[in-house]
Design a protein around this motif. Sequence first.
Motif, PDB file in Angstrom:
ATOM      1  N   LYS A  85      34.664  17.346  34.871  1.00  0.00           N
ATOM      2  CA  LYS A  85      35.992  16.748  34.742  1.00  0.00           C
ATOM      3  C   LYS A  85      35.626  15.646  33.744  1.00  0.00           C
ATOM      4  N   VAL A  86      34.547  14.690  34.017  1.00  0.00           N
ATOM      5  CA  VAL A  86      34.370  13.638  33.011  1.00  0.00           C
ATOM      6  C   VAL A  86      33.768  14.191  31.754  1.00  0.00           C
ATOM      7  N   GLN A  87      32.896  14.966  31.757  1.00  0.00           N
ATOM      8  CA  GLN A  87      32.183  15.431  30.461  1.00  0.00           C
ATOM      9  C   GLN A  87      32.895  16.410  29.655  1.00  0.00           C
ATOM     10  N   ILE A  88      34.013  17.318  30.422  1.00  0.00           N
ATOM     11  CA  ILE A  88      34.275  18.226  29.379  1.00  0.00           C
ATOM     12  C   ILE A  88      36.072  18.171  29.411  1.00  0.00           C
ATOM     13  N   GLU A  94      42.256  14.792  25.861  1.00  0.00           N
ATOM     14  CA  GLU A  94      42.354  13.735  24.955  1.00  0.00           C
ATOM     15  C   GLU A  94      42.549  14.180  23.502  1.00  0.00           C
ATOM     16  N   ASP A  95      41.592  15.281  23.253  1.00  0.00           N
ATOM     17  CA  ASP A  95      41.614  16.169  21.922  1.00  0.00           C
ATOM     18  C   ASP A  95      42.995  16.633  21.797  1.00  0.00           C
ATOM     19  N   LEU A  96      43.495  17.195  22.847  1.00  0.00           N
ATOM     20  CA  LEU A  96      44.833  17.947  22.902  1.00  0.00           C
ATOM     21  C   LEU A  96      45.842  17.264  22.833  1.00  0.00           C
ATOM     22  N   LEU A  97      45.793  16.147  23.286  1.00  0.00           N
ATOM     23  CA  LEU A  97      46.799  15.176  23.297  1.00  0.00           C
ATOM     24  C   LEU A  97      47.096  14.511  21.764  1.00  0.00           C
ATOM     25  N   SER A 124      41.715  18.469  13.839  1.00  0.00           N
ATOM     26  CA  SER A 124      40.533  19.287  14.026  1.00  0.00           C
ATOM     27  C   SER A 124      39.998  19.064  15.461  1.00  0.00           C
ATOM     28  N   PHE A 125      39.565  20.085  16.178  1.00  0.00           N
ATOM     29  CA  PHE A 125      39.392  19.843  17.577  1.00  0.00           C
ATOM     30  C   PHE A 125      37.660  19.270  17.533  1.00  0.00           C
ATOM     31  N   THR A 130      32.059  20.000  19.585  1.00  0.00           N
ATOM     32  CA  THR A 130      30.883  19.530  19.954  1.00  0.00           C
ATOM     33  C   THR A 130      30.255  20.225  21.247  1.00  0.00           C
ATOM     34  N   ILE A 131      31.511  20.511  21.961  1.00  0.00           N
ATOM     35  CA  ILE A 131      30.938  21.006  23.202  1.00  0.00           C
ATOM     36  C   ILE A 131      30.476  22.469  23.247  1.00  0.00           C
ATOM     37  N   LYS A 132      31.176  23.226  22.157  1.00  0.00           N
ATOM     38  CA  LYS A 132      30.507  24.558  21.793  1.00  0.00           C
ATOM     39  C   LYS A 132      29.172  24.648  21.407  1.00  0.00           C
ATOM     40  N   THR A 133      28.576  23.492  20.797  1.00  0.00           N
ATOM     41  CA  THR A 133      27.496  23.487  20.158  1.00  0.00           C
ATOM     42  C   THR A 133      26.468  22.943  21.527  1.00  0.00           C
TER      43      THR A 133
END
Length: 182
Positions: A85-88, A94-97, A124-125, A130-133
Amino acid sequence: MARKHSYFFKIVTLKYLKGVLFLLIASFSFFLIYKCFQRLDISKPGTSAWVGVIVGSLVSGFLSYLGAERVKVREIKKQEMKERKVQIYVPLYEDLLGFDNYLKSKPYPNTLTVETFYADKAYSFTEWTTIKTDSRFLSVNPKLKNDLNKLEELIVYYDKLKDDFTYNVFKVIDRYYAEECG
C-alpha cells in the motif's frame, strides 16, 4: 520474464518442500509412538495415565504448531499488504489523481487559446514507469498491470491525437494569416 517465473517457482517449491518434510517427520513420529504403544500393557492404570499424557501433549503440541504457523503467515501477509500500500498503491493513486486533475484543467477541444498550444504535453505516469523498472513490479496485481499499461497506451494515444489536432489548427491559422495578410 524467465527471472520472475523462476523466483516464483523457488518460493512455491520451498513452501511445499517444508510441508512435505513436516509431514514426513510427523508421520515417522506417530509411527514410532504407535510401535511403542503396541509393546505397552495399557490395561494398567499407571501406564494408561502417562500414555494419555504423552498422546495429549503430542496432539496439543502439533495443533499449537499449526496454529502458530497460520498466525505467522497471516501476519506476514498483513505486513506485505501494508508495504504494498505504502510503496505501490499510494503513489499510483496520487499519480492517477494528478492525471485526473490535468485532464480537468486542460479540456480539449472545448477551450482553445494560443497559450494552450505551447509547451503542453499530456500527463505521464512517472510513478508507474518507475515501478515497472523496479522490483515492486513483481508485487503488483496482474490485472492492475494490464489496466495501467492500457491506460498508459491511451495517454500516449491521447497525446498523439492532441499533437495532431494542434498541428492541424496551426496549419489552419497559418493559412488564414497567409491569405489575409498576404
